[in-house]
Write a protein that holds these residues in place. Sequence first.
Motif, short mmCIF file in Angstrom:
data_model
loop_
_atom_site.label_atom_id
_atom_site.label_comp_id
_atom_site.label_asym_id
_atom_site.label_seq_id
_atom_site.Cartn_x
_atom_site.Cartn_y
_atom_site.Cartn_z
N ASP A 99 3.15 15.41 -26.50
CA ASP A 99 2.84 16.73 -25.95
C ASP A 99 1.58 16.68 -25.09
OD1 ASP A 99 1.56 16.03 -28.27
OD2 ASP A 99 1.40 18.05 -29.06
N ASN A 100 0.55 15.94 -25.53
CA ASN A 100 -0.67 15.85 -24.74
C ASN A 100 -0.48 15.02 -23.47
OD1 ASN A 100 -2.92 17.30 -26.16
ND2 ASN A 100 -2.18 16.06 -27.85
N GLU A 101 0.46 14.07 -23.52
CA GLU A 101 0.78 13.31 -22.31
C GLU A 101 1.32 14.24 -21.22
OE1 GLU A 101 3.44 10.16 -23.19
OE2 GLU A 101 1.95 8.92 -24.20
N CYS A 102 1.95 15.32 -21.66
CA CYS A 102 2.57 16.24 -20.70
C CYS A 102 1.67 17.42 -20.34
CB CYS A 102 3.89 16.77 -21.27
SG CYS A 102 5.13 15.47 -21.55
N ILE A 103 0.52 17.56 -21.01
CA ILE A 103 -0.42 18.63 -20.70
C ILE A 103 -1.76 17.99 -20.38
CG2 ILE A 103 -1.47 20.80 -21.48
CD1 ILE A 103 0.74 21.07 -23.50
N HIS A 104 -2.03 17.76 -19.11
CA HIS A 104 -3.19 16.96 -18.71
C HIS A 104 -4.52 17.62 -19.07
CE1 HIS A 104 -0.48 14.21 -16.78
NE2 HIS A 104 0.03 15.16 -16.03
N LEU A 105 -4.55 18.96 -19.15
CA LEU A 105 -5.79 19.65 -19.47
C LEU A 105 -6.33 19.23 -20.84
CD1 LEU A 105 -7.90 21.91 -18.84
CD2 LEU A 105 -6.36 23.50 -19.99
N PHE A 106 -5.44 18.97 -21.79
CA PHE A 106 -5.85 18.66 -23.16
C PHE A 106 -5.88 17.16 -23.45
CE2 PHE A 106 -3.43 22.81 -23.98
CZ PHE A 106 -4.56 23.56 -23.70
N ARG A 107 -5.62 16.33 -22.45
CA ARG A 107 -5.36 14.93 -22.76
C ARG A 107 -6.62 14.10 -22.99
NH1 ARG A 107 -1.44 10.58 -19.62
NH2 ARG A 107 -1.29 9.17 -21.41
N TRP A 108 -7.61 14.22 -22.09
CA TRP A 108 -8.72 13.27 -22.13
C TRP A 108 -10.10 13.83 -22.46
CZ3 TRP A 108 -7.34 8.64 -22.96
CH2 TRP A 108 -6.18 8.12 -22.39
N PRO A 109 -10.33 15.13 -22.64
CA PRO A 109 -11.70 15.61 -22.81
C PRO A 109 -12.43 15.01 -24.01
CG PRO A 109 -10.12 17.35 -23.33
CD PRO A 109 -9.37 16.26 -22.66
N VAL A 110 -11.73 14.83 -25.14
CA VAL A 110 -12.39 14.30 -26.34
C VAL A 110 -12.79 12.84 -26.12
CG1 VAL A 110 -12.10 13.74 -28.78
CG2 VAL A 110 -11.22 15.89 -27.88
N ALA A 111 -11.86 12.04 -25.59
CA ALA A 111 -12.17 10.63 -25.34
C ALA A 111 -13.30 10.49 -24.33
CB ALA A 111 -10.92 9.90 -24.84
N LEU A 112 -13.30 11.33 -23.30
CA LEU A 112 -14.36 11.28 -22.28
C LEU A 112 -15.72 11.62 -22.88
CD1 LEU A 112 -15.23 10.97 -19.35
CD2 LEU A 112 -14.63 13.37 -18.97
N LYS A 152 3.56 29.56 -18.74
CA LYS A 152 3.74 30.08 -17.38
C LYS A 152 4.55 29.08 -16.55
CE LYS A 152 -0.86 28.65 -15.70
NZ LYS A 152 -2.14 29.15 -15.17
N SER A 153 5.39 29.60 -15.68
CA SER A 153 6.46 28.82 -15.06
C SER A 153 5.97 27.55 -14.37
CB SER A 153 7.22 29.68 -14.06
OG SER A 153 6.34 30.17 -13.06
N GLY A 154 4.86 27.62 -13.65
CA GLY A 154 4.37 26.45 -12.93
C GLY A 154 4.05 25.30 -13.85
N ASN A 155 3.41 25.60 -14.97
CA ASN A 155 3.06 24.55 -15.93
C ASN A 155 4.28 24.09 -16.72
OD1 ASN A 155 0.38 24.56 -15.20
ND2 ASN A 155 -0.27 25.92 -16.84
N TRP A 156 5.09 25.04 -17.18
CA TRP A 156 6.20 24.66 -18.05
C TRP A 156 7.23 23.79 -17.34
CZ3 TRP A 156 6.91 23.74 -22.76
CH2 TRP A 156 8.20 23.51 -23.25
N ASN A 157 7.47 24.02 -16.08
CA ASN A 157 8.44 23.18 -15.35
C ASN A 157 8.01 21.72 -15.36
OD1 ASN A 157 10.13 25.31 -14.75
ND2 ASN A 157 9.15 25.75 -12.78
N LYS A 158 6.71 21.48 -15.18
CA LYS A 158 6.20 20.11 -15.22
C LYS A 158 6.27 19.54 -16.64
CE LYS A 158 2.96 20.95 -11.43
NZ LYS A 158 1.52 21.05 -11.04
N ILE A 159 5.89 20.36 -17.62
CA ILE A 159 5.92 19.91 -19.01
C ILE A 159 7.36 19.60 -19.43
CG2 ILE A 159 5.53 20.63 -21.39
CD1 ILE A 159 3.22 22.39 -20.31
N ARG A 160 8.29 20.47 -19.03
CA ARG A 160 9.70 20.29 -19.39
C ARG A 160 10.24 18.97 -18.84
NH1 ARG A 160 14.55 24.57 -17.80
NH2 ARG A 160 16.31 23.20 -18.30
N THR A 161 9.93 18.67 -17.59
CA THR A 161 10.37 17.42 -16.97
C THR A 161 9.78 16.22 -17.70
OG1 THR A 161 10.57 18.50 -14.81
CG2 THR A 161 10.43 16.10 -14.83
N CYS A 162 8.51 16.34 -18.04
CA CYS A 162 7.81 15.26 -18.75
C CYS A 162 8.43 15.02 -20.12
CB CYS A 162 6.32 15.60 -18.87
SG CYS A 162 5.35 14.40 -19.79
#
Length: 269
Positions: free
Chosen positions: A34-47, A127-137
């Motif tokens: 799920d985090n691979e498909c949502i870039h906003l939540f993917r790397w902040p902790v590791a960074l 929201k449609s713009g984000n979900w379309n990308k997440i769905r494909t991922c």
Amino acid sequence: MAVSNNITAVLNFLALLCSIPIIAAGIWLASKPDNECIHLFRWPVALLGVLILLVSLAGFVGAYWNKKGLLAFYLFCMGLLIGLLLILLVFAFVVSHSDGSYVVPGRAYKEYRLEGFSSWLRNYVTKSGNWNKIRTCLAQSDVCSKLSQNYITADQFFMAHISPLQARCCKPPTICNYGYVNPTLWMNPTNPIADSDCYAWSNDQSQLCYGCNSCKAGLLGNLRKEWRRANVILIVAVVVLIWVYLIACSAFKNAQTEDLFRRYKQGWA
């Protein structure tokens, strides 16, 4: 080297060690489908973990070799990073507080409703713009395909503790009463009007329930579960970091006082 600088060096080494579980938690979160498909939540902790490691290393060098400028830089940056980590923790707790899960009779796994999650998280993901990308991922991942490899019979699958994402994206809602063939193949619903997602389900393995509202809820359930696990590590790390930082500030002030007295004595010698 002054006693205060020795203390500061040891404390910075502890802070450096604290950065390791933060980085590990960040990498663990980033590796989840799920985090691979949502870039906003993917790397902040590791960074943040990497930055804390680098700043702690700078503080250790500054204390060990008595570099006052480097120590001042360390104290400023570490205070800023601890503040950012606290903000991230508070944000994660607020958006993951609500739980949209509900128990399904005869199933070991839970299912999820969109309305049960925080409005900010729900709106961002759905929201449609984000979900379309997440769905494909998600469709390109193996999150659903590996279920058929692990479970053969209906009883095995119904008693499995699958993830929220798998429970809501890889199969139709239980309320539709589809007949089980395998974890991602279902036939002949006996209650197709119970939920709009009953019609959204497809046996096409590239579609499944990725277009369902229940899939969006499952993604939010996964995010909540993973971030609350990571928060345990982050809370312990931030408590230790704050403790280390406060003592380091005191040691830095003591080192400045020691240096002032030494200069004063040299002036009178």
